[in-house]
Design a protein around this motif. Sequence first.
Motif, PDB file in Angstrom:
ATOM      1  N   LEU A 149       0.892  -1.260   0.240  1.00 17.07           N
ATOM      2  CA  LEU A 149       0.201  -0.100   0.013  1.00 17.07           C
ATOM      3  C   LEU A 149       0.790   1.234  -0.255  1.00 17.07           C
ATOM      4  CD1 LEU A 149      -2.999  -0.877   2.479  1.00 17.07           C
ATOM      5  CD2 LEU A 149      -3.123  -0.627  -0.044  1.00 17.07           C
ATOM      6  N   THR A 156      -2.710   3.321  -4.977  1.00 18.21           N
ATOM      7  CA  THR A 156      -3.360   2.373  -4.150  1.00 18.21           C
ATOM      8  C   THR A 156      -4.488   2.685  -3.572  1.00 18.21           C
ATOM      9  OG1 THR A 156      -1.720   2.581  -2.456  1.00 18.21           O
ATOM     10  CG2 THR A 156      -1.315   0.685  -3.867  1.00 18.21           C
ATOM     11  N   ALA A 160      -7.677   0.407  -3.218  1.00 21.17           N
ATOM     12  CA  ALA A 160      -7.323  -0.473  -1.896  1.00 21.17           C
ATOM     13  C   ALA A 160      -8.661  -0.565  -0.951  1.00 21.17           C
ATOM     14  CB  ALA A 160      -6.261   0.166  -1.083  1.00 21.17           C
TER      15      ALA A 160
END
Length: 192
Positions: A149, A156, A160
Amino acid sequence: MQRQFDSFVSSAPDVLAVHWGWVIALGILVGALGIIAILRARMATIITVGFFGVLLVVSAVSVLIFAFTTAGLWTDFFVHVLWAVLLAIVGIMLLTRPAISAEAITLLIGFYFIAEGVLVIGFAFTSHIEGLWMYLIQGGVALILGALLVIGWPFTGLWAIGTFLGVDLLFKGWGIIALGFALRAISEGNLL
């Protein structure tokens, strides 16, 4: 956790056991939402961040109402008003800038995973308990997730949260489906 599940299933009301099909349908629906969230991770991220923003604004209004309706010290009043203002500011930021907010939240999640991984691995080595390898795997996975991450940030941040939400919904859907099949077994008399 398994003991609680078995306890719930064994003491489930007969009415619930008779309608096991609805429980399975709910599990399928939740699992399907999870798959959609995984496939449309960016959209799910933006929706989730917007939902968090709405929750924070509603919380700000609730805290502000609480501050004005309860009698107390002036310091309590001002603390609650300050708290409401901060909640409102963050909530409005999440609502007006969901993509940037998602990136910031993802960066925090990445640092959290890294810290969790380090602490779990440190715990595993210092506690001298059985099953050391399970803690090492858990800490290693947390470290890897956190590193992925943080290294991929800010990209991301756009997918995410939606992906994590989708995976969570998928597993919850599987759990609800399993509950439905257990209720089916109760209704047929197999678990009694």
